[in-house]
Design a protein around this motif. Structure first.
Motif, mmCIF file in Angstrom:
data_model
loop_
_atom_site.group_PDB
_atom_site.id
_atom_site.type_symbol
_atom_site.label_atom_id
_atom_site.label_comp_id
_atom_site.label_asym_id
_atom_site.label_seq_id
_atom_site.Cartn_x
_atom_site.Cartn_y
_atom_site.Cartn_z
ATOM 1 N N PRO A 40 1.395 -0.915 9.839
ATOM 2 C CA PRO A 40 2.249 -1.601 8.863
ATOM 3 C C PRO A 40 1.448 -2.716 8.190
ATOM 4 O O PRO A 40 0.443 -3.185 8.714
ATOM 5 C CB PRO A 40 3.381 -2.167 9.716
ATOM 6 N N PHE A 41 1.898 -3.122 7.025
ATOM 7 C CA PHE A 41 1.211 -4.182 6.303
ATOM 8 C C PHE A 41 1.544 -5.546 6.889
ATOM 9 O O PHE A 41 2.689 -5.833 7.204
ATOM 10 C CB PHE A 41 1.602 -4.178 4.824
ATOM 11 N N SER A 42 0.519 -6.387 7.012
ATOM 12 C CA SER A 42 0.722 -7.774 7.422
ATOM 13 C C SER A 42 1.152 -8.583 6.199
ATOM 14 O O SER A 42 1.073 -8.114 5.056
ATOM 15 C CB SER A 42 -0.586 -8.346 7.982
ATOM 16 N N LYS A 43 1.570 -9.809 6.428
ATOM 17 C CA LYS A 43 1.923 -10.692 5.306
ATOM 18 C C LYS A 43 0.718 -10.889 4.386
ATOM 19 O O LYS A 43 0.856 -10.909 3.161
ATOM 20 C CB LYS A 43 2.430 -12.034 5.821
ATOM 21 N N ALA A 44 -0.465 -11.026 4.974
ATOM 22 C CA ALA A 44 -1.675 -11.197 4.161
ATOM 23 C C ALA A 44 -1.947 -9.946 3.330
ATOM 24 O O ALA A 44 -2.327 -10.050 2.160
ATOM 25 C CB ALA A 44 -2.870 -11.505 5.057
ATOM 26 N N ASP A 45 -1.744 -8.763 3.917
ATOM 27 C CA ASP A 45 -1.916 -7.523 3.158
ATOM 28 C C ASP A 45 -0.978 -7.508 1.960
ATOM 29 O O ASP A 45 -1.380 -7.178 0.840
ATOM 30 C CB ASP A 45 -1.600 -6.287 4.016
ATOM 31 N N LEU A 46 0.281 -7.863 2.202
ATOM 32 C CA LEU A 46 1.276 -7.838 1.130
ATOM 33 C C LEU A 46 0.929 -8.822 0.013
ATOM 34 O O LEU A 46 1.097 -8.515 -1.173
ATOM 35 C CB LEU A 46 2.669 -8.124 1.689
ATOM 36 N N ARG A 47 0.395 -9.987 0.380
ATOM 37 C CA ARG A 47 -0.022 -10.963 -0.633
ATOM 38 C C ARG A 47 -1.148 -10.400 -1.500
ATOM 39 O O ARG A 47 -1.197 -10.646 -2.703
ATOM 40 C CB ARG A 47 -0.458 -12.276 0.017
ATOM 41 N N ARG A 48 -2.049 -9.651 -0.879
ATOM 42 C CA ARG A 48 -3.190 -9.100 -1.619
ATOM 43 C C ARG A 48 -2.761 -8.056 -2.657
ATOM 44 O O ARG A 48 -3.507 -7.777 -3.586
ATOM 45 C CB ARG A 48 -4.199 -8.485 -0.654
ATOM 46 N N PHE A 49 -1.590 -7.473 -2.490
ATOM 47 C CA PHE A 49 -1.099 -6.517 -3.485
ATOM 48 C C PHE A 49 -0.727 -7.226 -4.781
ATOM 49 O O PHE A 49 -0.662 -6.605 -5.832
ATOM 50 C CB PHE A 49 0.104 -5.731 -2.960
#
Length: 130
Positions: A40-49
């Motif tokens: 699953p995506f982490s919060k940091a991953d989601l921010r990078r989108f």
């Protein structure tokens, strides 16, 4: 199209695969090394989108042989739901949107990931049996 139940069924056919838990997520391993895992995506991953909408279905990560193989897989399988994210830069693994991948393509990716770490005799026996 595919689900984690499909992943479980497909990896069950790969000799000596063990299901473990790493970082709180299911991981499938051979010879003690994870070759596929829930990602699953982490919060940091989601921010990078940024403004781009991230995939919202279940995501599976699968190891590949090396970075050249990663680029080849991404080029060949982008339409099948294969992708990567900045967190995976310089790491020999791809991500797969299970909602977009067909079972035959998923099976092939899982076998390829399994082969990365399978002991040589086990890998040869598997390949000879195909």
């Amino acid at each position: 199209m595919a689900s984690f139940e499909d992943v479980e069924r497909l990896v069950a056919a790969l000799t000596e695969t063990e299901e473990t838990t790493r970082h709180g997520h299911r991981t499938w391993a051979i010879a003690g090394k994870g070759y596929a895992w829930e990602r699953p995506f982490s919060k940091a991953d989601l921010r990078r989108f940024g403004d781009e909408t991230p995939p919202d279905g279940p995501i599976l990560a699968i190891r590949v042989e090396d970075l050249a193989e990663k680029e080849a897989v991404l080029a060949a399988r982008a339409a099948d739901g294969f992708f990567t994210i900045p967190h995976f830069d310089n790491y020999a693994a791809v991500l797969i949107e299970l909602d977009k991948v067909s079972e035959p393509v998923l099976r092939e990716a899982l076998v390829d990931g399994w082969l990365v770490f399978a002991p040589p005799q086990l890998a040869k026996a598997h390949l000879d049996g195909e």
